[in-house]
Design a protein around this motif. Structure first.
Motif, PDB file in Angstrom:
ATOM      1  N   ILE A   1       6.246   9.311 110.506  1.00  0.00           N
ATOM      2  CA  ILE A   1       6.905   9.887 109.339  1.00  0.00           C
ATOM      3  C   ILE A   1       8.192   9.144 109.006  1.00  0.00           C
ATOM      4  O   ILE A   1       8.949   8.742 109.894  1.00  0.00           O
ATOM      5  CB  ILE A   1       7.222  11.376 109.584  1.00  0.00           C
ATOM      6  CG1 ILE A   1       5.969  12.117 110.081  1.00  0.00           C
ATOM      7  CG2 ILE A   1       7.768  12.037 108.321  1.00  0.00           C
ATOM      8  CD1 ILE A   1       6.260  13.492 110.644  1.00  0.00           C
ATOM      9  N   ALA A   2       8.452   8.986 107.702  1.00  0.00           N
ATOM     10  CA  ALA A   2       9.689   8.374 107.233  1.00  0.00           C
ATOM     11  C   ALA A   2      10.229   9.175 106.051  1.00  0.00           C
ATOM     12  O   ALA A   2       9.462   9.760 105.284  1.00  0.00           O
ATOM     13  CB  ALA A   2       9.452   6.924 106.821  1.00  0.00           C
ATOM     14  N   MET A   3      11.545   9.182 105.910  1.00  0.00           N
ATOM     15  CA  MET A   3      12.196   9.863 104.789  1.00  0.00           C
ATOM     16  C   MET A   3      13.073   8.891 104.028  1.00  0.00           C
ATOM     17  O   MET A   3      13.717   8.010 104.625  1.00  0.00           O
ATOM     18  CB  MET A   3      13.028  11.050 105.280  1.00  0.00           C
ATOM     19  CG  MET A   3      12.217  12.167 105.897  1.00  0.00           C
ATOM     20  SD  MET A   3      13.214  13.628 106.364  1.00  0.00           S
ATOM     21  CE  MET A   3      13.622  14.310 104.759  1.00  0.00           C
ATOM     22  N   ILE A   4      13.112   9.062 102.726  1.00  0.00           N
ATOM     23  CA  ILE A   4      13.956   8.236 101.852  1.00  0.00           C
ATOM     24  C   ILE A   4      14.970   9.158 101.199  1.00  0.00           C
ATOM     25  O   ILE A   4      14.609  10.063 100.445  1.00  0.00           O
ATOM     26  CB  ILE A   4      13.112   7.512 100.787  1.00  0.00           C
ATOM     27  CG1 ILE A   4      12.049   6.644 101.459  1.00  0.00           C
ATOM     28  CG2 ILE A   4      13.995   6.669  99.885  1.00  0.00           C
ATOM     29  CD1 ILE A   4      11.082   5.986 100.480  1.00  0.00           C
TER      30      ILE A   4
ATOM     31  N   ASN B   1      20.847   6.322 100.684  1.00  0.00           N
ATOM     32  CA  ASN B   1      21.374   5.692  99.467  1.00  0.00           C
ATOM     33  C   ASN B   1      20.354   4.857  98.702  1.00  0.00           C
ATOM     34  O   ASN B   1      20.643   3.735  98.280  1.00  0.00           O
ATOM     35  CB  ASN B   1      22.598   4.831  99.814  1.00  0.00           C
ATOM     36  CG  ASN B   1      23.751   5.659 100.359  1.00  0.00           C
ATOM     37  OD1 ASN B   1      24.158   6.639  99.737  1.00  0.00           O
ATOM     38  ND2 ASN B   1      24.248   5.283 101.524  1.00  0.00           N
ATOM     39  N   VAL B   2      19.171   5.421  98.503  1.00  0.00           N
ATOM     40  CA  VAL B   2      18.144   4.747  97.692  1.00  0.00           C
ATOM     41  C   VAL B   2      18.171   5.371  96.301  1.00  0.00           C
ATOM     42  O   VAL B   2      17.795   6.532  96.129  1.00  0.00           O
ATOM     43  CB  VAL B   2      16.751   4.883  98.320  1.00  0.00           C
ATOM     44  CG1 VAL B   2      15.701   4.212  97.433  1.00  0.00           C
ATOM     45  CG2 VAL B   2      16.743   4.265  99.717  1.00  0.00           C
TER      46      VAL B   2
ATOM     47  N   GLY C   1       4.071   0.968 109.804  1.00  0.00           N
ATOM     48  CA  GLY C   1       3.130   1.961 110.319  1.00  0.00           C
ATOM     49  C   GLY C   1       3.309   3.376 109.820  1.00  0.00           C
ATOM     50  O   GLY C   1       2.521   4.263 110.180  1.00  0.00           O
ATOM     51  N   ALA C   2       4.330   3.644 108.986  1.00  0.00           N
ATOM     52  CA  ALA C   2       4.513   5.007 108.486  1.00  0.00           C
ATOM     53  C   ALA C   2       3.323   5.405 107.614  1.00  0.00           C
ATOM     54  O   ALA C   2       2.892   4.648 106.740  1.00  0.00           O
ATOM     55  CB  ALA C   2       5.806   5.103 107.689  1.00  0.00           C
ATOM     56  N   ASN C   3       2.776   6.587 107.854  1.00  0.00           N
ATOM     57  CA  ASN C   3       1.674   7.084 107.031  1.00  0.00           C
ATOM     58  C   ASN C   3       1.979   8.448 106.404  1.00  0.00           C
ATOM     59  O   ASN C   3       1.119   9.065 105.793  1.00  0.00           O
ATOM     60  CB  ASN C   3       0.362   7.122 107.816  1.00  0.00           C
ATOM     61  CG  ASN C   3       0.473   7.881 109.120  1.00  0.00           C
ATOM     62  OD1 ASN C   3       1.477   8.551 109.386  1.00  0.00           O
ATOM     63  ND2 ASN C   3      -0.552   7.783 109.949  1.00  0.00           N
ATOM     64  N   ILE C   4       3.233   8.906 106.558  1.00  0.00           N
ATOM     65  CA  ILE C   4       3.757  10.066 105.829  1.00  0.00           C
ATOM     66  C   ILE C   4       5.141   9.684 105.334  1.00  0.00           C
ATOM     67  O   ILE C   4       6.018   9.346 106.138  1.00  0.00           O
ATOM     68  CB  ILE C   4       3.848  11.327 106.711  1.00  0.00           C
ATOM     69  CG1 ILE C   4       2.489  11.696 107.313  1.00  0.00           C
ATOM     70  CG2 ILE C   4       4.404  12.500 105.897  1.00  0.00           C
ATOM     71  CD1 ILE C   4       2.545  12.855 108.302  1.00  0.00           C
ATOM     72  N   VAL C   5       5.342   9.698 104.033  1.00  0.00           N
ATOM     73  CA  VAL C   5       6.622   9.304 103.451  1.00  0.00           C
ATOM     74  C   VAL C   5       7.156  10.468 102.621  1.00  0.00           C
ATOM     75  O   VAL C   5       6.459  10.993 101.748  1.00  0.00           O
ATOM     76  CB  VAL C   5       6.487   8.051 102.566  1.00  0.00           C
ATOM     77  CG1 VAL C   5       7.830   7.698 101.932  1.00  0.00           C
ATOM     78  CG2 VAL C   5       5.958   6.874 103.387  1.00  0.00           C
ATOM     79  N   ILE C   6       8.404  10.860 102.902  1.00  0.00           N
ATOM     80  CA  ILE C   6       9.030  11.992 102.223  1.00  0.00           C
ATOM     81  C   ILE C   6      10.188  11.495 101.371  1.00  0.00           C
ATOM     82  O   ILE C   6      11.115  10.859 101.871  1.00  0.00           O
ATOM     83  CB  ILE C   6       9.542  13.037 103.244  1.00  0.00           C
ATOM     84  CG1 ILE C   6       8.402  13.491 104.165  1.00  0.00           C
ATOM     85  CG2 ILE C   6      10.163  14.225 102.520  1.00  0.00           C
ATOM     86  CD1 ILE C   6       8.869  14.347 105.333  1.00  0.00           C
ATOM     87  N   GLY C   7      10.144  11.793 100.083  1.00  0.00           N
ATOM     88  CA  GLY C   7      11.231  11.452  99.171  1.00  0.00           C
ATOM     89  C   GLY C   7      12.113  12.652  98.893  1.00  0.00           C
ATOM     90  O   GLY C   7      11.757  13.798  99.220  1.00  0.00           O
TER      91      GLY C   7
END
Length: 363
Positions: free
Chosen positions: A37-40, A74-75, A93-99
């Motif tokens: 998981i990654a967050m922006i 800061n995107v 490798g992130a397959n879940i991305v949260i904005g």
């Protein structure tokens, strides 16, 4: 709060409630491989408001699901920044991305189409699809309760409210705040100043000062920074916060805050994605308090204990399904907006451009 390009905001907000997203596969969406998981983040993780609420939720989600979540700060709301940020995570490798921004909506829609094996979530977004779900909370519920606190603490019945832009998502908080205040004091009024910016401490300070000079003894807010609460404490009046518990910045002034509890939504939603067969809500997730949208933090010393008990009773009623925008309800011009026995629709909430009795608006 929400991040928007002002020129397209109203149309987009209406669209998010009325336009369908892409069709969801009958068997739902299933990840390929181990969840990563990654967050922006739109802003800095310590902004004191919108982004910090997401960052604090991230830590709670990590503990709940037993996984670390990568993030970048800061995107801005610009596809030339959003897409590279997301694709860097995906390449790792992130397959879940949260904005975390309205302005990510179109870029996330394009990314979801380009990467069908990646699940995308976007806070305050308006686009949805087979592997994309936008989500936002029904902030009018918690702002109604903060309005009750304001009405309970006010000696004059004259309340002020510092708001960003006159969009539906702001107007519904203003109206709910007024309705809550009037539950405690039927004669309460709410003077509103719109700053034209989500986060402009200079304009917020000027607005709060002007409202206090006009006689307001409680200052509510729907802007990102804690400035209105800080001004309230400096001037010896009360206030109610937004996004987070703003007693951190103004412990003597802040009576109550409308706070995001994103972890209560994100934790079960991420578990659904990781379990397989995830079916994003067709029109996005519009989260009530009972499902982890917003809640309240408080109460400050200015709210008497008997009044705090009344507020908590209303909170319990909301958790059980009470509707704030239930009829009969008229606007300040006397026009019926919700008939007796009816409830304002979600589409009408998103495009709310009217005010209840007792609300006075000014730039």
């Amino acid at each position: 709060m929400l991040r928007r390009s002002i020129s397209c905001a109203v149309a987009a907000l209406v669209a998010c409630a009325t336009l369908p997203g892409a069709a969801v596969a009958a068997d739902g969406f299933t990840l390929k491989g181990e969840p990563k998981i990654a967050m922006i983040y739109f802003g800095p993780k310590n902004d004191g408001g919108w982004t910090q609420a997401f960052d604090e939720a991230r830590l709670k989600v990590e503990a709940a699901i037993g996984k670390k979540i990568q993030f970048v700060e800061n995107v801005p709301e610009d596809a030339s920044a959003i897409k590279p940020a997301a694709e860097r995570f995906i390449s790792r490798g992130a397959n879940i991305v949260i904005g975390t921004a309205f302005g990510y909506s179109d870029a996330f829609k394009e990314l979801a189409a380009k990467y069908p094996d990646v699940a995308f979530l976007n806070g305050s977004g308006t686009t949805n699809g087979a592997n994309l779900e936008s989500f936002y909370g029904r902030t009018y519920e918690s702002q109604y309760l903060c309005g009750m606190a304001a009405g309970a603490a006010s000696k004059s019945g004259k309340l002020g409210f510092v708001a960003a832009n006159p969009f539906g998502v702001v107007n519904w908080t203003v109206n709910a705040f007024a309705l809550g205040a009037q539950k405690m004091n039927p004669n309460a009024t709410v003077n509103v100043i719109y700053t034209g910016a989500w986060n402009d401490p200079v304009k917020e300070r000027a607005a709060a000062m002007a409202l206090i000079d006009q006689g307001a003894d409680v200052i509510g807010q729907h802007v990102d920074s804690p400035t209105p609460q800080i001004v309230a404490q400096e001037r010896g009046v009360y206030g109610t916060g937004h996004h987070r518990d703003l007693r951190q910045f103004a412990p003597k002034a802040t009576l109550c805050s409308s706070v995001w509890v994103w972890d209560k939504f994100l934790t079960p939603e991420l578990k659904k994605i990781m379990a397989g067969g995830w079916k994003p809500a067709q029109y996005g997730a519009f989260i009530a308090m009972k499902d982890g949208g917003t809640d309240i933090a408080g109460f400050g010393a200015g709210v008497p204990k008997d009044k705090a008990a009344l507020i908590n009773a209303e909170r319990d009623a909301l958790l059980k399904g009470k509707q704030i925008y239930a009829g009969p309800l008229k606007d300040r011009e006397g026009k019926e907006r919700v008939a007796a026995g009816a409830v304002l629709s979600d589409a009408d909430l998103w495009k709310m451009d009217w005010y209840v009795k007792g609300v006075v608006t000014q730039k």
